[in-house]
Design an enzyme around this catalytic site. Structure first.
Site, PDB file in Angstrom:
ATOM      1  N   GLU A   1     -11.714 -42.954  47.778  1.00 39.70           N
ATOM      2  CA  GLU A   1     -10.614 -43.896  47.934  1.00 39.70           C
ATOM      3  C   GLU A   1      -9.869 -43.768  49.248  1.00 39.70           C
ATOM      4  OE1 GLU A   1      -8.575 -44.881  44.271  1.00 39.70           O
ATOM      5  OE2 GLU A   1      -6.710 -45.102  45.375  1.00 39.70           O
TER       6      GLU A   1
ATOM      7  N   HIS B   1       1.344 -48.315  36.038  1.00 46.19           N
ATOM      8  CA  HIS B   1       1.647 -46.892  35.838  1.00 46.19           C
ATOM      9  C   HIS B   1       3.148 -46.673  35.661  1.00 46.19           C
ATOM     10  CE1 HIS B   1      -2.275 -45.185  37.817  1.00 46.19           C
ATOM     11  NE2 HIS B   1      -2.493 -45.714  36.633  1.00 46.19           N
TER      12      HIS B   1
END
Lengths: 359, 359
Positions: free
Chosen positions: B236, B251
């Site tokens: 990533e 989240h």
């Protein structure tokens, strides 16, 4: 100042060895890209070195936060690891943070493991303050915490960005801690370098009197050997296992006696003597070479006998989960002469029993 | 049966998608070299699939041990992780063990993270039993546990040796769990594949009636996209971040409401709508495209509004420690049309406030 390099492709990193490194702001921040830094240290090391390290890093304009852990192997646990995560999250450190491990092997192992899994991996650098950490645990990227059922059972391979070994730290190190570090130093002589082994025997007084020239040579030689071994075999599929000489017996002693009761190096010292005896029983090493190993360990004021309350069942219980077990078969690192060792699978319980009884 | 491959050099691995995979002993053990296997599952999945999986692996002559964890995101913690280590050590699993993750995303994340750090790394395979795990979390090697201060904050990149997606599992999946999985499915359409997005709108009834042909296509397409993205960017540093569409808002909702109160996919659904609104406010997406996103999420019975008790400060508190923060700057994945998204750094608090108020 001496400089070495651990060659691992894009994960290569330098090791700096010398005096007064912790007050050299440029050097200490050379490998820190982060704007935020978290120093992880313990209650014994903090009063000695925290302020100078913090000041050196802050003077480059970075935000420096601190996590101070309790001191000792008994705190090398998942619970203590969480204290580091608490600090990182409370101070909102991102994936671009850098963790600085300031302390001995326990701090290096925990700070390194925290770095390997905080946000799935962040940078860290090692500032080892004990002889054991300087010659062994700060180099090579092995990080871990203990489990009640086994030492270093939970961890990761995660290489630091740099290692700074300030030999001034050894002036404040307790005598038993220094001796414990010497066990790992002697290990390199046994498994890899007969000349170095002999040098250790001949230079005992300069070493224990902390001559900076002798210490710099000694630490650099250990780091050179470790860097060479790790570069060949980062994840311990082969030769790296030799660095575990004495550790199979040693870990069993540490686990059985309760973490913190024996220093890691003390247990390794006894473990190396037991490994040499095992080798002798199996006809793999000459008797006079085995004697030399015991003599050098004794010379450096290290223990030579395992605890009386440990017999074969106690050793086997802990050895069964040694990380060198493959397909249920335990493997031992055994010295075959001064300067050479092998990984041996066919050690019988009868041999082990004789070694334990004779020890 | 369909087979895909995640291309990652010597860490490449296959994904098998089909029916009755868990009773195919040869297939299920094809990528297990270990003699000992530890199945990690939970109290909901165990009564449904544990016996058949255990029997399939045992019939190849391997020793199979089992760790059953409590069910739910609130147990995705370091403490629960330790239960897995307890089991591995009690049953004396060595570095050559294989962990089998049998369950949804929480089980896959925990079993995978346990595999990444048990003895510094052992093999694991994924047997995802929820739609969400099948299309997203079982592929790509992201593993983690939560911290009270942030979701997935402690973890590792650790690729499985194989992924077995048995679509029969969806017959026993609760409706809200299925819908939660659809949020991640829709995500792939939004960030990557307009045709797939359109197909989802046109084939709603076949999908929710669990047509095996439709499900196989749907799951395979998601896995193809994920495999492609992960092969380009395993850790990533770039394009993989797009897979986090809706996750920064999501989240925050999960953390603020308490893990387990909202299903992950439900929070991601609301997060994607908020991301699309942010994109609209910033002039990055056309209004009709933004509408289509809300419509498809609504069509699949997913929530579209964040909890009333969350305003800007509540969101910001959690977002400040998002893993996409670099140098203190938060970055959002924003859709720019159906089938394309970008990582955007300059989202102002004023824009966020408007999005939250309007939601």
């Amino acid at each position: 100042m001496k400089q070495l390099k651990v060659q691992l492709g894009d994960r290569s990193y330098p090791i700096y060895i010398g005096q007064n490194l912790f007050v050299d702001s440029e050097l200490l921040t050379r490998h820190i890209n982060a704007n935020k830094v978290m120093i992880v240290t313990n209650t014994v090391v903090a009063p000695l070195y925290l302020e100078q390290v913090k000041k050196s890093i802050e003077s480059s304009g970075k935000q420096v936060d601190v996590t101070i852990l309790p001191d000792g192997e008994q705190y090398k646990t998942l619970e203590t690891l969480n204290v580091i995560f608490d600090g990182l999250l409370q101070h909102q450190h991102g994936r671009d943070t850098c963790i600085v491990a300031l302390g001995g092997g326990v701090i290096g192992d925990m700070a390194g493991f925290a770095a390997s899994c905080y946000q799935r991996g962040v940078d860290f650098i090692q500032l080892p303050t004990t002889l054991l950490a300087q010659v062994d645990s700060s180099v090579g990227g092995k990080t871990a915490v203990n489990h009640p059922l086994g030492k270093n059972m939970i961890g990761a391979f995660h290489q630091p960005k740099a290692v700074y070994i300030d030999i001034n730290c050894l002036n404040t190190l307790a005598k038993n801690q220094f001796a414990a570090g010497m066990a790992e130093v002697i290990k390199y002589g046994i498994i890899w370098d007969r000349d170095f082994f002999d040098w250790l025997g001949e230079n005992k007084s300069q070493v224990t009197e902390l001559s900076s020239q002798s210490l710099t040579y000694l630490i650099a030689r250990c780091c050179e050997i470790k860097a060479e071994v790790v570069s060949c075999d980062e994840k311990e599929h082969g030769v790296r296992a030799l660095l575990n000489l004495g550790h199979t017996f040693g870990h069993a002693i540490e686990s059985e006696q309760g973490y913190g009761a024996w220093l890691h190096g003390e247990a390794v010292a006894v473990g190396m003597i037991m490994a040499a005896k095992t080798s002798l029983k199996m006809g793999l090493i000459a008797s006079d070479e085995q004697d030399l190993i015991t003599q050098l360990i004794t010379l450096y004021d290290l223990p030579t006998k395992h605890p009386n309350d440990m017999q074969l069942p106690e050793f086997l219980r802990h050895m069964a989960i040694d990380k060198k077990v493959i397909a249920g078969q335990l493997r031992f690192v055994l010295p075959t002469s001064i300067g050479a060792a092998e990984l041996v699978a066919n050690v019988t319980q009868e041999t082990l029993k004789q070694v334990i009884v004779s020890d």
